[in-house]
Design a protein around this motif. Sequence first.
Motif, PDB file in Angstrom:
ATOM      1  N   LEU A 204       0.825  -1.204   0.000  1.00 45.68           N
ATOM      2  CA  LEU A 204       0.000   0.000   0.000  1.00 45.68           C
ATOM      3  C   LEU A 204       0.863   1.260   0.000  1.00 45.68           C
ATOM      4  CD1 LEU A 204      -3.039  -0.571   2.404  1.00 45.68           C
ATOM      5  CD2 LEU A 204      -3.112   0.024  -0.029  1.00 45.68           C
ATOM      6  N   GLU A 205       2.016   1.198   0.656  1.00 42.67           N
ATOM      7  CA  GLU A 205       2.920   2.347   0.664  1.00 42.67           C
ATOM      8  C   GLU A 205       3.419   2.634  -0.752  1.00 42.67           C
ATOM      9  OE1 GLU A 205       5.760   1.233   3.620  1.00 42.67           O
ATOM     10  OE2 GLU A 205       4.287   1.319   5.238  1.00 42.67           O
ATOM     11  N   HIS A 206       3.663   1.579  -1.521  1.00 39.92           N
ATOM     12  CA  HIS A 206       4.022   1.777  -2.933  1.00 39.92           C
ATOM     13  C   HIS A 206       2.865   2.432  -3.681  1.00 39.92           C
ATOM     14  CE1 HIS A 206       7.962  -0.027  -3.748  1.00 39.92           C
ATOM     15  NE2 HIS A 206       7.682  -0.925  -2.819  1.00 39.92           N
ATOM     16  N   ALA A 207       1.646   1.949  -3.440  1.00 38.69           N
ATOM     17  CA  ALA A 207       0.476   2.491  -4.142  1.00 38.69           C
ATOM     18  C   ALA A 207       0.254   3.961  -3.809  1.00 38.69           C
ATOM     19  CB  ALA A 207      -0.762   1.672  -3.795  1.00 38.69           C
ATOM     20  N   ALA A 208       0.624   4.359  -2.596  1.00 40.66           N
ATOM     21  CA  ALA A 208       0.416   5.744  -2.168  1.00 40.66           C
ATOM     22  C   ALA A 208       1.362   6.718  -2.871  1.00 40.66           C
ATOM     23  CB  ALA A 208       0.597   5.848  -0.657  1.00 40.66           C
ATOM     24  N   LEU A 209       2.299   6.209  -3.663  1.00 42.34           N
ATOM     25  CA  LEU A 209       3.278   7.064  -4.342  1.00 42.34           C
ATOM     26  C   LEU A 209       3.020   7.204  -5.836  1.00 42.34           C
ATOM     27  CD1 LEU A 209       6.518   5.715  -2.589  1.00 42.34           C
ATOM     28  CD2 LEU A 209       5.257   7.825  -2.056  1.00 42.34           C
ATOM     29  N   VAL A 210       1.979   6.552  -6.355  1.00 44.65           N
ATOM     30  CA  VAL A 210       1.786   6.577  -7.801  1.00 44.65           C
ATOM     31  C   VAL A 210       1.233   7.920  -8.250  1.00 44.65           C
ATOM     32  CG1 VAL A 210       1.398   4.076  -7.833  1.00 44.65           C
ATOM     33  CG2 VAL A 210      -0.560   5.646  -7.797  1.00 44.65           C
ATOM     34  N   GLU A 211       1.199   8.105  -9.559  1.00 39.12           N
ATOM     35  CA  GLU A 211       0.824   9.398 -10.139  1.00 39.12           C
ATOM     36  C   GLU A 211      -0.661   9.709  -9.988  1.00 39.12           C
ATOM     37  OE1 GLU A 211       0.784  11.412 -14.603  1.00 39.12           O
ATOM     38  OE2 GLU A 211       2.087   9.690 -14.179  1.00 39.12           O
ATOM     39  N   GLU A 212      -1.509   8.696 -10.127  1.00 37.60           N
ATOM     40  CA  GLU A 212      -2.954   8.930 -10.166  1.00 37.60           C
ATOM     41  C   GLU A 212      -3.500   9.273  -8.775  1.00 37.60           C
ATOM     42  OE1 GLU A 212      -1.589   7.258 -13.633  1.00 37.60           O
ATOM     43  OE2 GLU A 212      -1.507   6.235 -11.704  1.00 37.60           O
ATOM     44  N   GLU A 213      -4.213  10.390  -8.710  1.00 33.29           N
ATOM     45  CA  GLU A 213      -4.705  10.882  -7.424  1.00 33.29           C
ATOM     46  C   GLU A 213      -5.660   9.908  -6.774  1.00 33.29           C
ATOM     47  OE1 GLU A 213      -7.195  12.616  -4.490  1.00 33.29           O
ATOM     48  OE2 GLU A 213      -7.929  12.074  -6.488  1.00 33.29           O
ATOM     49  N   GLU A 214      -6.518   9.263  -7.565  1.00 28.22           N
ATOM     50  CA  GLU A 214      -7.493   8.353  -6.959  1.00 28.22           C
ATOM     51  C   GLU A 214      -6.811   7.145  -6.311  1.00 28.22           C
ATOM     52  OE1 GLU A 214      -7.292   7.198 -11.377  1.00 28.22           O
ATOM     53  OE2 GLU A 214      -7.383   9.059 -10.210  1.00 28.22           O
ATOM     54  N   ILE A 215      -5.709   6.686  -6.887  1.00 27.87           N
ATOM     55  CA  ILE A 215      -4.983   5.554  -6.300  1.00 27.87           C
ATOM     56  C   ILE A 215      -4.243   6.007  -5.048  1.00 27.87           C
ATOM     57  CG2 ILE A 215      -3.149   3.863  -6.674  1.00 27.87           C
ATOM     58  CD1 ILE A 215      -3.906   3.803  -9.621  1.00 27.87           C
TER      59      ILE A 215
END
Length: 227
Positions: A204-215
């Motif tokens: 989840l910490e990886h997901a919190a760094l992606v470009e898309e705001e909704e993700i």
Amino acid sequence: MVGPMQPQAGEDLIERILAHPADGDVVGPAANDLLSELYAGYPVENLTRLLHSGDDQLVPTATWLLSELGELAEPLIDEVPPLLSSPVRSVRYDAIGVVLDNADERHGPIIAQVMNLSRDPESGVRWKVLEFLAEASIEQLRAGASSLPPGQIKELAEWLILQDDEEPDAAGIVIRLEAGDPVTRLFAAAAAASLSDGENTSLLEHAALVEEEEIRSFAQERLSESD
């Protein structure tokens, strides 16, 4: 002492909403009261009068009511496909919640329709799809995947199902979060959420760094819940 709710109360509320579709000061309170009536036993099937009224201003109200009813909305699950393709963002958003609460293995095409909304132009709708993918049962995901035509979303849905196995592909999730296109990252974030628990939140910490705001916002919300 107030007696039990009477069916006439529900009828009166629907008539009031039908008579004032553009008046939020009337429809909002009436919709809240109607929700209470529905919880008290007023038949949910009566919402078809709002859904089929021909007034586009009433469809969001009816869809919101369905989304608030949880499993009580099940008798109207077959009304959901046109809601998922509505031009109104809030209708699509609320309809996704109705599918999550009520669809089963018999409703593969409806679940597939939700999965295809991973490409929706609205960030808020994509956020709701991500929540669906993270929360859906394995039976729901299988039904949806089997109803998708060959292509990217079917492949991603089948990959997401595989993550329910005893040995999920954590490295593959990270790769998809870092290098995938927006739809791939959305499915990877769903896998990250479903595999994370209070002790292991690295995906989840990886997901919190992606470009898309909704993700990002979805992952951050899940992380805050695990604190």
